[in-house]
Structures are given as structure tokens and as C-alpha cells.
Design a protein around this motif. Structure first.
Motif, PDB file in Angstrom:
ATOM      1  N   ILE A   1      -3.424   4.588  -1.751  1.00 11.37           N
ATOM      2  CA  ILE A   1      -4.366   5.218  -0.821  1.00 11.37           C
ATOM      3  C   ILE A   1      -4.142   6.720  -0.963  1.00 11.37           C
ATOM      4  O   ILE A   1      -3.001   7.184  -1.025  1.00 11.37           O
TER       5      ILE A   1
ATOM      6  N   ASP B   1      -4.155  10.293   9.528  1.00  6.87           N
ATOM      7  CA  ASP B   1      -5.308   9.433   9.854  1.00  6.87           C
ATOM      8  C   ASP B   1      -5.243   8.128   9.063  1.00  6.87           C
ATOM      9  O   ASP B   1      -5.514   7.058   9.591  1.00  6.87           O
ATOM     10  N   GLN B   2      -4.861   8.251   7.771  1.00  7.26           N
ATOM     11  CA  GLN B   2      -4.789   7.065   6.907  1.00  7.26           C
ATOM     12  C   GLN B   2      -3.720   6.087   7.386  1.00  7.26           C
ATOM     13  O   GLN B   2      -3.881   4.875   7.262  1.00  7.26           O
ATOM     14  N   CYS B   3      -2.618   6.635   7.933  1.00  4.97           N
ATOM     15  CA  CYS B   3      -1.529   5.771   8.416  1.00  4.97           C
ATOM     16  C   CYS B   3      -2.028   4.827   9.500  1.00  4.97           C
ATOM     17  O   CYS B   3      -1.552   3.694   9.628  1.00  4.97           O
ATOM     18  N   GLY B   4      -2.992   5.315  10.275  1.00  2.55           N
ATOM     19  CA  GLY B   4      -3.537   4.495  11.349  1.00  2.55           C
ATOM     20  C   GLY B   4      -4.486   3.414  10.851  1.00  2.55           C
ATOM     21  O   GLY B   4      -4.765   2.447  11.561  1.00  2.55           O
ATOM     22  N   LYS B   5      -4.972   3.591   9.621  1.00  2.00           N
ATOM     23  CA  LYS B   5      -5.974   2.648   9.097  1.00  2.00           C
ATOM     24  C   LYS B   5      -5.377   1.590   8.173  1.00  2.00           C
ATOM     25  O   LYS B   5      -6.010   0.572   7.917  1.00  2.00           O
ATOM     26  N   CYS B   6      -4.180   1.869   7.622  1.00  2.00           N
ATOM     27  CA  CYS B   6      -3.633   0.958   6.614  1.00  2.00           C
ATOM     28  C   CYS B   6      -2.206   0.562   6.968  1.00  2.00           C
ATOM     29  O   CYS B   6      -1.563   1.178   7.805  1.00  2.00           O
ATOM     30  N   GLU B   7      -1.746  -0.463   6.232  1.00  2.00           N
ATOM     31  CA  GLU B   7      -0.343  -0.900   6.354  1.00  2.00           C
ATOM     32  C   GLU B   7       0.449  -0.193   5.262  1.00  2.00           C
ATOM     33  O   GLU B   7       0.677  -0.747   4.184  1.00  2.00           O
TER      34      GLU B   7
ATOM     35  N   TYR C   1       4.953   4.832  13.232  1.00  2.00           N
ATOM     36  CA  TYR C   1       4.998   5.203  11.810  1.00  2.00           C
ATOM     37  C   TYR C   1       6.388   5.663  11.354  1.00  2.00           C
ATOM     38  O   TYR C   1       6.599   5.859  10.159  1.00  2.00           O
TER      39      TYR C   1
ATOM     40  N   GLN D   1       0.846  -1.198   0.000  1.00  2.00           N
ATOM     41  CA  GLN D   1       0.000   0.000   0.000  1.00  2.00           C
ATOM     42  C   GLN D   1       0.881   1.247   0.000  1.00  2.00           C
ATOM     43  O   GLN D   1       1.769   1.397   0.842  1.00  2.00           O
TER      44      GLN D   1
END
Lengths: 428, 122
Positions: free
Chosen positions: B30, B40-46, B74, B4
């Protein structure tokens, strides 16, 4: 005055001497005299001094009068200058007011530019995005077409089962057919030769049977004669007569067999002849058919070979075209990114104008308080000015429909036709 | 799907072009329109790699990288800047922030794909 001072000093010295010489009463008396004398001297002195002073005062009065006149003149000049300066100040005030108004106008124009800049960014971004989608659709389509060509035509020219392989196989087949024709021809010739041999052999057998028949006939005649001679011999020839009868019977049987052999051979000769004729024709037909098939094969191969070459060329061209489309798409996507640069450059321009406009607004606020009405007037004026420049719907829409009601009406009219025509089309 | 890749850019066009350049190579893209959304996206995806623009509203690229590096969970994510900025001074700022690369727009799709493959392998 100098003289009076000198006289005063002298008097003090005299009084001091008297004081020192006489007693206090004498001193007081003497002092009174001295004072009187001193007063007399003083009055005389004063009279002369006042006359001198009066002269001096007169001179000074004249001098002051002249100076006053000069001052009056200067004053009137100053008043004139003040009036001029006031006039200049009024002009500058007006200028400042105009400048403040202009600054406000620029501020309003900057806001308008910001809106227009947003229109540019939004529209170009939307257009670029659409363009990107279309470009990639073309790329995908081109790739699909190429894949299809590779799949379909690739099979035709593939190593296994492809047209070229089929063509090679057909050539091999053709060679085999040609070989087969030669073999058939050889077989036919051999067959005919062998049949002719059989026919000859049968004819010679027929000759043998004719000889046998002849021999049998003669044996029969001989047997008949032997029987006659045996009958003549009587009892003595009885045994011989039996032998002669047997020989006659044998001769008849031999004749019969020879007839049968002859008939069979004759029939066989006919059969062989028919066979030679029939199989010869069949073989000839088979050879002709094979030759015809070979010719067809050759014709197909002749037509197929350039077509296969053309298919190979098409595959190659398709690959080149697809690669070219991919490369062009990559080039186009590079150019599409300049929209981002344009967006940022516009933002920088707007930021610069905003900064300058803010300075102008601050200046106008410090130097001149513009009334709310004046500010609104400037805003209206900027909008009116903008209206004279606008040519596109997006510009009108960015500032609200109230700027040009005609456009709104046209939009509404065109909306009614949307179901029939795609796009912004107005028919008159 | 493959690794990703987080693309952080306020330009929807650039995000689209990055997507089109990397998806055929097997990457999943993404999107985020600024640094805040990206965090925010970093927390939801790998996320395997961040491709980040410098100039963005709300939270710019430098601020995003600073915030990313401060979060231990991160901080290992490699970052490459993709920006119109080309000044050496700005590049130096990026280098000091610990980013892996600096690509000046406009980019070429094959080159971007090569860089991403190289960084994601590491």
C-alpha cells in the motif's frame, strides 16, 4: 586686582577699628571718607589695571586671530573632506543600490532555479519510473522465456517421458530387436532344418511306398499265377482260387493305397518345399526389416543423444541467463534509487539558495527600498538571461510558452504530425 | 494476498521499487506519499509493517512514527526507516522512537525482502 583686594582688606580692618573706637555717626562719616578714599584708590588701581588688561587683550586678540585663521583653514579642509566623504557616500549608495539590485536578481534567479529544479526532479522521476517499468518488464519477459524453456524442454529431458528416457527406451528396444533378429534367425534355421528333415522323411516314405507298390505288383502277379494254378487244380483248387482272388484284390488295393500315399507325399513334398521357400523368405524379410528398423533406431539414438545433451545445455544456459537478468535487474534498481538522492540533493541546494536569497532580499529591503518597477525589471532581466541558456523544451515549458513563441509554434506544427510519426519529429 | 506492507515515501520511484521487490515474495504493498496520508491508510488497512522515508513534505517520517506510536490501535505496527539519511544521530532518533530498523538507500531488493520477512514473522 590683587592689590585692590589687599587695599580693600586693609580698609575693612581700619573701618572695623574705627567702628569699634567711635560711635555710629562718627563711623558713618569716617566710613564716607574711607569710601571716597577707597574709590580714589580703586579708580587709580582700575586705571592701571585696565592698561595692563588692554595689553593682554591685544595679545589675546592676536592669538585668537591666528587661531581663527587656523580654524578657517581647518574648516575649509573639513569642508573638502566632507565633500569627499559625500562623494564616497554617493558611490557607496550606488554600490548598495547595485548590491540590492543584485540581491533581488539572485532572489529572482533562485525562484527560477527552484522551477528548474522541479523540472529536473519531475523529468528524472518520470524517466526513472519508465525505466523501472521497462527493466521489470525485461525481467518478467526473461522469466517467462525461462519458464517456457523449462516447461517445454524440461518435459523433453524429464525423468518421465522425456527425450532422454525415450532414448534409453529406444536403446533397450534396439537391443530387444537385435535379440529378436537373432532369435528369428535361429527359428528360421531350425525351421529350415526341420522342413528338410520332413522332406527327407517323406522321400524315405516315398521309397517305402515304391517298395509297397513293387510288392503289391509282385503279389498281384503271384495271385494271378495262384488263380491260374487253382483253376488247373479244378474243384480241389476252388478254395485256393478264392484266396488267390482275395490276395489279388488286396494287392490291387495295396497298389492303389501306395499310389495315393505316393501322390500325397509328392504333394506334401511340394507343399513343404513351397513352405520352406515361402516362410524362409518371409522370415528372411522379417529379419531384414527388423535389422533395418534396428539400424534406424541406432541412427535416431545417435542423432538424438547429442541433441538431448544440447537441450540440457540450453535449459542450463536459460537458467543461468534468467538468474543473471534477475541479478542485473537488482543491480539496476539499486542505481535507479540514486534519483531519489539527486532529488534530495537538489532540494537541499535550492533550500540553501533560498535561504541566502532571502537574506539578500532582507538586506536590500533594509538598506535600499527598491521600487516595484525595479523588482519587475530584475525579474525580466533574469528571464532574459535564462532565455540565453535554455536549450530544452522542458525549460521553456517550465517558464511558460510566452518566453519563446517560436517554440510554441514549432510544437503546434509538430502536433499536426503526431498522428503519422511517434515522437517529437519535425520534417523540413 | 499476503501481509499488507505500507510504503511511505514521497518518491514514486522508490515506492515502485519497493513494490517490485516485495510483491514477488507475496506481500501486498500500500502506498502513501507522506506521513499524513500514511496515517489515513493505517485506518483503512490491516498493516503488518511500515517502510518509511525520513524526509517528506507535509509530515516527515519521524513525525509519522511519533503519531503512530501515540495511537494505541497502531502502536504495535513495526516500522523500518528506508532513507538516504545515514547519520548516527538520526539513527539514534529513530531507535528512540522505537523503530525496528534503518535501511539506507539505495537498497537491494533481496535484502529488503529478507528484512521484511523477518519483521513480519515477528
Amino acid at each position: 586686582m590683587q592689590k585692590l583686594s589687599v587695599a580693600g582688606a586693609a580698609l575693612e580692618i581700619v573701618l572695623l577699628i574705627i567702628y569699634l573706637i567711635s560711635g555710629s555717626i562718627a563711623f558713618i562719616y569716617a566710613a564716607g571718607l574711607v569710601v571716597v578714599a577707597l574709590m580714589v584708590i580703586l579708580i587709580v588701581g582700575l586705571q592701571s589695571e585696565s592698561s595692563i588688561q588692554a595689553e593682554r587683550n591685544e595679545e589675546e586678540f592676536d592669538k585668537y586671530t591666528r587661531e581663527n585663521q587656523l580654524l578657517q583653514e581647518k574648516l575649509s579642509q573639513s569642508e573638502a573632506q566632507i565633500q569627499e566623504m559625500k562623494a564616497e557616500l554617493r558611490e557607496k549608495d550606488e554600490y548598495l543600490h547595485k548590491y540590492a539590485v543584485q540581491c533581488r536578481k539572485i532572489a529572482e534567479a533562485t525562484d527560477a532555479e527552484k522551477i528548474l529544479s522541479k523540472v529536473i526532479v519531475d523529468k528524472t522521476e518520470t524517466a526513472t519510473l519508465e525505466l523501472t517499468n521497462h527493466v521489470y518488464s525485461i525481467g518478467d519477459w526473461s522469466k517467462d522465456v525461462d519458464d517456457m524453456i523449462q516447461r517445454v524442454f524440461g518435459q523433453l529431458t524429464s525423468e518421465e517421458g522425456g527425450l532422454r528416457v525415450q532414448s534409453v527406451r529406444m536403446e533397450e528396444e534396439l537391443r530387444r530387436i537385435e535379440q529378436l533378429i537373432q532369435e528369428f534367425k535361429a527359428i528360421r534355421d531350425n525351421y529350415i532344418g526341420e522342413l528338410e528333415m520332413i522332406e527327407k522323411t517323406m522321400k524315405s516314405v516315398d521309397q517305402f511306398t515304391a517298395t509297397i507298390t513293387d510288392l503289391s505288383e509282385r503279389t498281384n502277379v503271384l495271385a494271378i499265377n495262384a488263380s491260374i494254378e487253382a483253376a488247373r487244380a479244378g474243384q480241389a483248387g476252388r478254395g485256393f482260387a478264392v484266396i488267390a482272388a482275395e490276395v489279388q484284390g488286396l494287392a490291387k488295393s495295396t497298389m492303389k493305397i501306395a499310389d495315393e500315399i505316393s501322390t500325397t507325399i509328392e504333394s506334401s513334398v511340394h507343399t513343404v518345399k513351397d513352405s520352406i521357400s515361402t516362410y524362409g523368405e518371409r522370415l528372411q524379410n522379417a529379419v531384414e526389416k527388423l535389422a533395418h528398423s534396428g539400424e534406424k533406431h541406432a541412427a535416431v539414438i545417435e542423432q538424438l543423444t547429442p541433441q538431448i545433451d544440447r537441450v540440457s545445455e540450453v535449459i542450463e544456459e536459460s537458467q543461468k541467463l534468467s538468474s543473471s537478468v534477475t541479478k542485473n535487474i537488482n543491480d539496476v534498481t539499486v542505481h535507479l534509487q540514486y534519483q531519489d538522492s539527486v532529488r534530495q540533493i537538489l532540494q537541499h541546494m535550492v533550500q540553501l539558495f533560498e535561504s541566502l536569497a532571502q537574506e539578500g532580499v532582507e538586506f536590500s529591503a533594509e538598506s535600499e527600498q527598491l521600487s516595484q518597477t525595479e523588482i519587475e525589471q530584475q525579474a525580466d532581466e533574469v528571464r532574459r538571461l535564462l532565455k540565453t541558456f535554455f536549450t530544452t523544451r522542458e525549460e521553456w515549458q517550465a517558464f511558460g510558452h510566452e518566453i519563446d513563441e517560436d517554440i510554441v509554434e514549432e510544437t503546434e506544427k509538430s502536433d499536426t504530425q503526431k498522428n503519422e510519426l511517434n515522437g517529437d519529429i519535425t520534417l523540413f | 494476498m499476503g501481509s499488507q506492507i505500507l510504503c511511505v515515501d514521497d518518491s514514486v520511484t522508490i515506492r515502485k521499487l519497493v513494490k517490485k521487490a516485495l510483491e514477488p515474495e507475496g506481500f501486498e504493498i500500500i502506498e502513501a506519499e507522506n506521513g499524513q496520508v500514511a496515517l489515513d491508510q493505517c485506518g483503512k488497512c490491516e498493516v503488518s509493517l511500515c517502510i518509511v522515508d525520513v524526509n517528506m513534505p507535509v509530515m516527515d517520517g519521524f513525525q509519522f512514527v511519533e503519531a503512530l506510536k501515540q495511537k494505541p490501535e497502531y502502536s504495535h505496527i513495526p516500522v523500518v526507516f528506508l532513507t538516504t539519511e545515514s547519520a548516527a544521530q538520526k539513527k539514534q532518533v529513530g531507535k528512540e522512537l522505537g523503530v525496528k530498523g534503518w535501511i539506507v538507500k539505495p537498497f537491494e531488493a533481496p535484502s529488503l525482502a529478507k528484512v521484511v520477512k523477518m519483521l513480519v514473522k515477528q
